[in-house]
Design a protein around this motif. Structure first.
Motif, short mmCIF file in Angstrom:
data_model
loop_
_atom_site.label_atom_id
_atom_site.label_comp_id
_atom_site.label_asym_id
_atom_site.label_seq_id
_atom_site.Cartn_x
_atom_site.Cartn_y
_atom_site.Cartn_z
N ASP A 15 50.67 -15.35 -15.97
CA ASP A 15 49.88 -14.19 -16.26
C ASP A 15 50.99 -13.05 -16.61
OD1 ASP A 15 47.53 -15.15 -15.15
OD2 ASP A 15 47.89 -14.57 -13.15
N THR B 225 46.98 -8.64 -19.02
CA THR B 225 46.29 -7.79 -18.23
C THR B 225 46.94 -6.54 -18.08
OG1 THR B 225 46.79 -8.59 -16.09
CG2 THR B 225 44.77 -9.58 -17.20
N SER C 153 43.70 -13.94 -22.78
CA SER C 153 42.82 -13.72 -21.76
C SER C 153 43.89 -13.37 -20.37
CB SER C 153 41.93 -14.80 -21.05
OG SER C 153 42.68 -15.97 -20.94
N ASN C 154 45.25 -13.91 -20.50
CA ASN C 154 46.11 -13.79 -19.09
C ASN C 154 46.98 -12.64 -19.74
OD1 ASN C 154 47.32 -15.31 -21.62
ND2 ASN C 154 48.75 -16.40 -20.29
N VAL D 164 51.52 -9.12 -17.12
CA VAL D 164 51.09 -7.95 -16.80
C VAL D 164 51.72 -6.82 -17.34
CG1 VAL D 164 50.52 -6.44 -14.66
CG2 VAL D 164 50.20 -8.94 -14.74
#
Length: 427
Positions: A218, A255, A252-253, A220
């Motif tokens: 992920d 954010t 999509s990962n 971020v």
């Protein structure tokens, strides 16, 4: 028969601040000095970046306990509320103005004045420190800072007894690890570093590339504030807009998040930044930290501060799998990890001595004849230390209404008009 004076403990601590990051520093420091007592809050009336209620709450301050004050109103509050300690959580010029204001006021019982630096100190060391000289205590956030500050004050012929070794107050222990089950790379954005659109777009594109190359991670992007909120330094080209501009190319990962940095670090496995203070928080917690070199290692970027840390790295390094670990000796010298905090003890010691001596700012009309009048006037203080009449001339109700209207106009401009103009400019 004489009796020893009763020691004055820090029963009440007040914070005078102007913007979100300085509120965070001031409130966290105040809670270290009086952990079981509520903090009084004074918001500087004239400021370009007044915090929102959400930002105050994130800083640990109850917005209902914050009063907006002019210099004259601050003096009245210091008489009626009479805190034991006043934390001057302001830039150097603001601290200098408040020192002159309180020195000239002749308060029946003045508070102990504590000041320092919100983050790491990597530029304007002499300028900032001499503007703070004259406070009862000036916090040095690390052994390295303490050594540098002593050299500056002694070189200028100033007293260095006010220096005290402490640590950045928001360096806390990690909370419970967030069980996401995925490796998380957090990019800590900064409002003004780097400043240009192409540099900030470059960062977002490299983060997107890293996310695509590592679908098991992920990635971020941590924002400083919500859209429309003011922050200590103006933010051109916000990261959330640049991420949205990726459109279909956004993995999509990748954010975007807001909120407290500490909670974000609770789920972070690798912290990436240009030079954010979040790097210090991450190193303090033992989280691998990458301070980017893609734009060079420069004092103006702030990443030169991390020379010798072992954390300097490029996006190419990160894409290749490098996970930088901070050098333990460098971390200790810079107040990270296990540190000594002498501030609460020094505060208790000074308060126990009885009446505090007169405040003596380093700069005076005699040694800073040309600089001082303009500097003080910008903060509503005359050269003799009295409040300027125009700084206290607007009634509180009218001032609040004007400030509220101006804030709404700014938020509309920042949240609606500016994005539309930027979109048109990119067509």
């Amino acid at each position: 028969m004489t009796t020893e004076p009763t020691p004055r403990q820090a029963r009440t601590v007040a914070v005078l601040a102007d913007s979100d990051s300085r509120w965070k520093w001031g409130v966290h420091l105040a809670r270290r000095l009086a952990p079981s007592r509520p903090v009084l809050g004074y918001q500087v009336a004239v400021t370009e970046a007044p915090p929102s209620p959400r930002q105050l709450r994130d800083a640990g301050m109850d917005p209902a306990r914050v009063r907006t004050v002019t210099p004259a109103e601050l003096l009245r509050a210091l008489v009626t509320d009479a805190p034991d300690v006043l934390v001057l959580s302001l830039p150097g010029g603001g601290v200098q103005a408040m020192l002159h204001l309180i020195a000239a006021a002749g308060l029946p019982r003045r508070p102990l004045l504590v000041t320092g630096y919100v983050g790491v100190v990597y530029e304007k060391v002499a300028e900032g420190l001499l503007l703070r000289a004259g406070a009862d205590l000036v916090a040095a956030n690390s052994p390295a800072d303490l050594e540098r500050f002593r050299a500056v004050l002694r070189g200028a012929g100033a007293d260095d007894d006010a220096l005290v070794l402490t640590r950045l107050p928001f360096l806390g222990d990690p909370g419970p690890r967030a069980a996401t089950g995925r490796y998380t790379v957090t990019f800590a954005g900064q409002p003004g570093v780097p400043a240009s659109r192409w540099q900030r777009r470059y960062l977002v594109e490299r983060l997107a590339r890293h996310a695509r190359n590592h679908p098991e991670r992920d990635v971020v992007v941590k924002l400083r504030a919500l859209p429309g909120e003011r922050i200590t330094h103006a933010e051109p080209h916000p990261y959330d807009e640049l991420v949205r501009a990726l459109g279909a190319a956004r993995p999509s990962n990748l954010t975007v998040v807001t909120g407290d940095m500490g909670r974000t670090l609770d789920r972070t496995d690798l912290l990436v930044t240009v030079s954010s203070t979040a790097a210090a928080e991450a190193i303090h917690r033992g989280i691998p930290t990458a301070v980017l070199t893609d734009f060079g290692i420069r004092e103006s970027l702030g990443n030169a501060y991390f020379l010798g840390s072992g954390c300097l790295a490029s996006f190419d390094d990160l894409d290749a799998g490098r996970v930088p670990e901070a050098d333990a000796r460098w971390a200790r010298r810079n107040g990270l990890g296990t540190t000594v905090d002498q501030l609460p003890g020094r505060v208790a010691e000074l308060l126990s001595r009885g009446p505090l001596p007169a405040v003596r700012p380093f700069y005076t009309p005699a040694n800073a004849t040309s600089m001082l009048p303009g500097l003080l006037a910008r903060h509503g203080v005359a050269t003799d230390g009295t409040p300027l009449a125009q700084a206290d001339g607007m009634p509180q109700l009218l001032r609040s209404a004007v400030r509220t209207g101006a804030r709404r106009m700014y938020r509309h401009g920042a949240g609606v008009v500016a994005p539309a103009l930027r979109k048109l400019a990119s067509l």
